[in-house]
Motif scaffolding. Structure first.
Motif, PDB file in Angstrom:
ATOM      1  N   VAL A 277       4.089  -3.217  -1.807  1.00  0.00           N
ATOM      2  CA  VAL A 277       4.108  -4.485  -1.062  1.00  0.00           C
ATOM      3  C   VAL A 277       2.702  -5.076  -0.987  1.00  0.00           C
ATOM      4  CG1 VAL A 277       4.512  -5.525   1.205  1.00  0.00           C
ATOM      5  CG2 VAL A 277       6.161  -3.890   0.271  1.00  0.00           C
ATOM      6  N   TYR A 278       1.740  -4.240  -0.657  1.00  0.00           N
ATOM      7  CA  TYR A 278       0.357  -4.704  -0.501  1.00  0.00           C
ATOM      8  C   TYR A 278      -0.171  -5.250  -1.822  1.00  0.00           C
ATOM      9  CZ  TYR A 278      -4.233  -4.688   1.772  1.00  0.00           C
ATOM     10  OH  TYR A 278      -5.415  -5.063   2.340  1.00  0.00           O
ATOM     11  N   SER A 279       0.108  -4.536  -2.919  1.00  0.00           N
ATOM     12  CA  SER A 279      -0.382  -4.960  -4.238  1.00  0.00           C
ATOM     13  C   SER A 279       0.270  -6.263  -4.670  1.00  0.00           C
ATOM     14  CB  SER A 279      -0.104  -3.865  -5.270  1.00  0.00           C
ATOM     15  OG  SER A 279      -0.688  -2.641  -4.893  1.00  0.00           O
ATOM     16  N   ALA A 280       1.594  -6.336  -4.520  1.00  0.00           N
ATOM     17  CA  ALA A 280       2.315  -7.537  -4.937  1.00  0.00           C
ATOM     18  C   ALA A 280       1.861  -8.749  -4.132  1.00  0.00           C
ATOM     19  CB  ALA A 280       3.814  -7.315  -4.789  1.00  0.00           C
ATOM     20  N   GLU A 281       1.674  -8.556  -2.819  1.00  0.00           N
ATOM     21  CA  GLU A 281       1.227  -9.673  -1.971  1.00  0.00           C
ATOM     22  C   GLU A 281      -0.165 -10.136  -2.375  1.00  0.00           C
ATOM     23  OE1 GLU A 281      -0.524 -11.947   1.236  1.00  0.00           O
ATOM     24  OE2 GLU A 281      -1.277 -10.068   0.373  1.00  0.00           O
ATOM     25  N   GLY A 282      -1.038  -9.171  -2.674  1.00  0.00           N
ATOM     26  CA  GLY A 282      -2.388  -9.541  -3.071  1.00  0.00           C
ATOM     27  C   GLY A 282      -2.417 -10.304  -4.379  1.00  0.00           C
ATOM     28  N   LEU A 283      -1.622  -9.862  -5.360  1.00  0.00           N
ATOM     29  CA  LEU A 283      -1.561 -10.560  -6.649  1.00  0.00           C
ATOM     30  C   LEU A 283      -0.989 -11.961  -6.476  1.00  0.00           C
ATOM     31  CD1 LEU A 283      -0.276  -7.642  -8.920  1.00  0.00           C
ATOM     32  CD2 LEU A 283      -2.560  -8.676  -8.944  1.00  0.00           C
ATOM     33  N   TRP A 284       0.070 -12.070  -5.655  1.00  0.00           N
ATOM     34  CA  TRP A 284       0.688 -13.385  -5.417  1.00  0.00           C
ATOM     35  C   TRP A 284      -0.294 -14.328  -4.729  1.00  0.00           C
ATOM     36  CZ3 TRP A 284       1.785 -15.643  -0.602  1.00  0.00           C
ATOM     37  CH2 TRP A 284       2.510 -16.829  -0.655  1.00  0.00           C
ATOM     38  N   PHE A 285      -1.006 -13.823  -3.732  1.00  0.00           N
ATOM     39  CA  PHE A 285      -1.949 -14.661  -2.994  1.00  0.00           C
ATOM     40  C   PHE A 285      -3.089 -15.127  -3.896  1.00  0.00           C
ATOM     41  CE2 PHE A 285      -5.724 -15.289  -0.340  1.00  0.00           C
ATOM     42  CZ  PHE A 285      -5.228 -16.192   0.588  1.00  0.00           C
ATOM     43  N   ASN A 286      -3.611 -14.213  -4.705  1.00  0.00           N
ATOM     44  CA  ASN A 286      -4.720 -14.586  -5.605  1.00  0.00           C
ATOM     45  C   ASN A 286      -4.254 -15.599  -6.632  1.00  0.00           C
ATOM     46  OD1 ASN A 286      -6.525 -12.881  -4.341  1.00  0.00           O
ATOM     47  ND2 ASN A 286      -6.085 -11.156  -5.701  1.00  0.00           N
ATOM     48  N   GLN A 287      -3.012 -15.432  -7.137  1.00  0.00           N
ATOM     49  CA  GLN A 287      -2.491 -16.381  -8.120  1.00  0.00           C
ATOM     50  C   GLN A 287      -2.297 -17.769  -7.490  1.00  0.00           C
ATOM     51  OE1 GLN A 287      -2.002 -15.325 -11.248  1.00  0.00           O
ATOM     52  NE2 GLN A 287      -1.426 -17.344 -12.004  1.00  0.00           N
ATOM     53  N   ARG A 288      -1.837 -17.790  -6.234  1.00  0.00           N
ATOM     54  CA  ARG A 288      -1.557 -19.061  -5.574  1.00  0.00           C
ATOM     55  C   ARG A 288      -2.844 -19.810  -5.233  1.00  0.00           C
ATOM     56  NH1 ARG A 288       1.064 -19.339   0.373  1.00  0.00           N
ATOM     57  NH2 ARG A 288      -1.096 -18.787   0.827  1.00  0.00           N
ATOM     58  N   THR A 289      -3.872 -19.062  -4.873  1.00  0.00           N
ATOM     59  CA  THR A 289      -5.123 -19.703  -4.435  1.00  0.00           C
ATOM     60  C   THR A 289      -6.140 -19.888  -5.567  1.00  0.00           C
ATOM     61  OG1 THR A 289      -6.018 -17.520  -3.798  1.00  0.00           O
ATOM     62  CG2 THR A 289      -4.896 -18.815  -2.103  1.00  0.00           C
ATOM     63  N   ARG A 290      -5.823 -19.407  -6.768  1.00  0.00           N
ATOM     64  CA  ARG A 290      -6.766 -19.546  -7.882  1.00  0.00           C
ATOM     65  C   ARG A 290      -6.856 -21.021  -8.290  1.00  0.00           C
ATOM     66  NH1 ARG A 290      -5.334 -15.906 -12.807  1.00  0.00           N
ATOM     67  NH2 ARG A 290      -5.910 -14.339 -11.228  1.00  0.00           N
TER      68      ARG A 290
END
Length: 293
Positions: A277-290
């Protein structure tokens, strides 16, 4: 890729393989191993400082009692963490050690929230809750809290926090920590030697050589960790933390053949779910804010 991520990731990868080293010197008492780790780490670090000619910080630090006290605390946390970890590996508790470092990201996130006022996002809190449930489950199954694991997680979590906010760089900070610990290690080693005990008196040359290797083996990952901790958020540091216990877990099961009861595996599974969960959320957040090209 972020240099802080690379540095911390390499440190955690090296730490994940540490059980192989400590198993190799398993005949040496844990406290004696810590004496040698401290002494030879100091020799290695001060050798690096000598080559780089980076001494300007030392007179200023020695005149700053508050800074010395802070690094005294971090040195104490580090030595306690070393002692608990070496004892755990040498006494067949590699899985408990790996659990401690699975828990450590919980400590990192909590300390980041309480002390540094970092604000974990909603799914990050879900991950923390899952991991907490896993720890609670393991405690229920064993009939007591996993004290070895908790002690490792807390000592290293607070050590990471202190190194993150420290005013000294990675190399200088580790030099100061080992400098503060070395007098204690030297006195203890001298007492052992005078009594005709210890590896330097009774041990084979091969074991003494392995202990000398503890200097660079200890110092290099710590330098990488300290450098990474200063560059990335505690939450990111917590995510990278999982590299080390994952490797330790695999070593404990496949190399050292420690028993893993199915009921305990449920607790580990909850912690691994937290990682997912932590990894997926981090990847999603970084992709959204890039920023878009």
């Amino acid at each position: 890729m972020n240099k802080g991520v690379i540095s911390a990731g390499l440190a955690y990868f090296a730490w994940g393989l540490f059980p192989l080293y400590f198993h190799q010197i398993g005949q040496v008492p844990a406290l004696e191993v810590i004496m040698h780790r401290t002494l030879w780490s100091m020799v290695f670090v001060f050798g690096v400082l000598l080559v780089l000619q980076r001494w300007a910080w030392l007179p200023l630090v020695l005149k700053n009692p508050r800074l010395l006290a802070g690094f005294g605390v971090s040195a104490l946390l580090l030595s306690c963490n070393w002692l608990i970890y070496v004892w755990a590996v040498q006494n067949g508790h590699v899985l408990d050690a790996s659990l401690g470092y699975f828990i450590n990201p919980l400590v990192n996130v909590t300390l980041g929230f309480i002390v540094l006022h970092e604000r974990p996002r909603r799914l990050q809190w879900v991950a923390v809750g899952l991991a907490g449930a896993g720890v609670l489950w393991l405690g229920i199954q064993t009939g007591h809290m996993p004290w070895v694991a908790l002690a490792l997680a807390l000592t290293f979590g607070f050590y990471g926090l202190m190194r993150k906010v420290a005013s000294l760089g990675a190399l200088e900070g580790l030099a100061l920590e080992t400098m503060l610990l070395t007098p204690i290690a030297l006195v203890a080693m001298a007492l052992l030697t005078l009594r005709g005990q210890g590896v330097l008196v009774q041990g084979p040359p091969s074991t003494a050589a392995w202990l000398l290797f503890a200097g660079p083996l200890t110092a290099i990952p710590l330098l990488l960790f300290a450098a990474g901790a200063r560059r990335i958020p505690m939450s990111t540091l917590g995510l990278l933390q999982y590299i080390s216990p994952s490797l330790q877990f695999l070593l404990g099961v496949w190399i050292f053949h420690e028993p893993l009861q199915p009921t305990r595996l449920v607790g580990f599974a909850l912690i691994w779910a937290a990682l997912a969960v932590y990894s997926a959320e981090g990847l999603w957040f970084n992709q959204r804010t890039r920023p878009k090209a």
